[in-house]
Design an enzyme around this catalytic site. Structure first.
Site, PDB file in Angstrom:
ATOM      1  N   LYS A  55     -20.630  10.131  41.000  1.00 37.09           N
ATOM      2  CA  LYS A  55     -21.809   9.730  41.780  1.00 37.09           C
ATOM      3  C   LYS A  55     -23.038   9.704  40.871  1.00 37.09           C
ATOM      4  CE  LYS A  55     -19.791  11.303  46.092  1.00 37.09           C
ATOM      5  NZ  LYS A  55     -19.745  12.262  47.198  1.00 37.09           N
ATOM      6  N   GLN A  99     -21.875  17.960  48.284  1.00 38.43           N
ATOM      7  CA  GLN A  99     -20.465  17.602  48.176  1.00 38.43           C
ATOM      8  C   GLN A  99     -19.628  18.562  49.029  1.00 38.43           C
ATOM      9  OE1 GLN A  99     -19.393  14.863  46.630  1.00 38.43           O
ATOM     10  NE2 GLN A  99     -17.273  15.275  47.178  1.00 38.43           N
ATOM     11  N   ASP A 122     -25.469  10.675  52.926  1.00 41.26           N
ATOM     12  CA  ASP A 122     -24.087  10.600  53.426  1.00 41.26           C
ATOM     13  C   ASP A 122     -24.024  10.202  54.909  1.00 41.26           C
ATOM     14  OD1 ASP A 122     -22.076  11.149  51.518  1.00 41.26           O
ATOM     15  OD2 ASP A 122     -22.556  13.292  51.526  1.00 41.26           O
TER      16      ASP A 122
HETATM   17  N1  GUN Z   1     -16.108  15.011  50.283  1.00 43.77           N
HETATM   18  C1  GUN Z   1     -15.208  14.039  50.513  1.00 43.77           C
HETATM   19  N2  GUN Z   1     -15.832  12.897  50.824  1.00 43.77           N
HETATM   20  C2  GUN Z   1     -17.151  13.137  50.788  1.00 43.77           C
HETATM   21  C3  GUN Z   1     -18.308  12.353  51.004  1.00 43.77           C
HETATM   22  O1  GUN Z   1     -18.254  11.165  51.316  1.00 43.77           O
HETATM   23  N3  GUN Z   1     -19.495  12.992  50.866  1.00 43.77           N
HETATM   24  C4  GUN Z   1     -19.577  14.294  50.537  1.00 43.77           C
HETATM   25  N4  GUN Z   1     -20.785  14.834  50.433  1.00 43.77           N
HETATM   26  N5  GUN Z   1     -18.531  15.064  50.328  1.00 43.77           N
HETATM   27  C5  GUN Z   1     -17.320  14.494  50.452  1.00 43.77           C
END
Ligand code: GUN
Length: 282
Positions: A55, A99, A122
């Site tokens: 990311k 995350q 998100d």
């Molecule tokens: N863990 C698995 N998928 C995601 C996501 O799309 N965002 C976040 N923050 N954590 C995750």
């Protein structure tokens, strides 16, 4: 030879990222502040560490700032909440993501709710979940909006079509179903308790499968000419498989996403787009 057109998620994601890059270049040319995404990771789960790294790399590639906040696994819930509060109040931070999963001693729902809805890259905050359900302007979750973007890019009509979503998670199944409905699809949601899933999939024009079970959707379960969007990522002996049996489904479908290289690359691209929205540039 597969009959289906293979949906190139890498190419569409590159297009989205390029759009973001161009917008940031314009901001730079105008001497404006650069958008910034704060990325929080608690602990050192290997998969999460890779996701977070990817990311931040994606931010750098488009010229966006990223602010890594890497905290030890034993960080208290209170300490994490106060860090989020600080980022909420920081005018130089546009988007915030934590995350998941978090260590067990931290309540993820509480953490999700602590992120300002206006910085919720998100789109997991209940305010954004609710607004999007109502069809009001809001952040949209990254993977589901990536799915819709792929359908749009390949000209797959949603309105009036039979759409079957397999999986009912809060992160993918439910929001994808909502977005297909908002686009006037006739939507059925199947899940682990659904009897005879193929009765539904055989009549579907669009199937989105997001269950985390390798090769669960097979060619004999689908209609000629349908579109299959595979959100699954299953690692078996080091190799990645989706939730659909690609070979048998590609013989019957008109459009299909591969794994890897289908929906996966879209998630980060849409995260960048959400950060631009948080900045106010979209
Ligand atoms: N863990 C698995 N998928 C995601 C996501 O799309 N965002 C976040 N923050 N954590 C995750």
């Amino acid at each position: 030879m597969p009959k289906a057109t293979i949906i190139d998620g890498k190419a569409v994601a590159a297009k989205v990222r390029n759009e973001v890059k161009e917008r940031i270049e314009l901001l730079k040319a105008q001497n404006k502040r650069i958008p910034c995404l704060a990325v929080l990771l608690v602990g050192d789960d290997p998969a999460s560490t890779i996701y977070v790294r990817n990311k931040m790399k994606a931010c750098t590639e488009v010229g966006m700032l990223s602010l890594p906040v890497i905290l030890p696994a034993e960080t208290s819930e209170d300490a994490l909440l106060s860090k989020i509060k600080e980022l909420n109040e920081d005018p130089n931070v546009d988007g915030i993501l934590v995350q998941l999963p978090l260590p067990r001693h931290i309540d993820s729902q509480k953490v999700t709710k602590a992120i300002s809805p206006a910085k919720d890259a998100d789109a997991f905050h209940p305010i954004n979940v609710g607004l999007s359900r109502l069809g009001e302007p809001s952040f949209l979750p990254c993977t589901p909006s990536g799915v819709i973007r792929l359908l749009d890019e390949y000209g797959v009509e949603i309105s009036g079509r039979n759409c079957v979503v397999i999986g009912r998670s809060n992160i993918v199944g439910k929001p994808v179903a909502d977005m297909l409905l908002a686009r006037n699809g006739t939507v059925t949601v199947c899940h682990s308790k659904t009897q005879n899933i193929s009765e539904y999939t055989k009549n579907a024009d669009i199937i989105v499968v997001a269950v985390g079970k390798a090769k669960m959707l097979t060619g004999d379960m689908i209609k000629e000419g349908c579109t299959v969007i595979d959100v699954g990522i299953n690692r078996i002996d080091g190799k990645l498989y989706g939730d659909c049996d690609f070979i048998s489904c590609a013989e019957k479908a008109s459009f299909i996403t591969p794994v890897p290289g289908g929906v996966g690359p879209m998630t980060i691209a849409m995260l960048l787009e959400n950060t631009m929205r948080a900045y106010g540039s979209i």
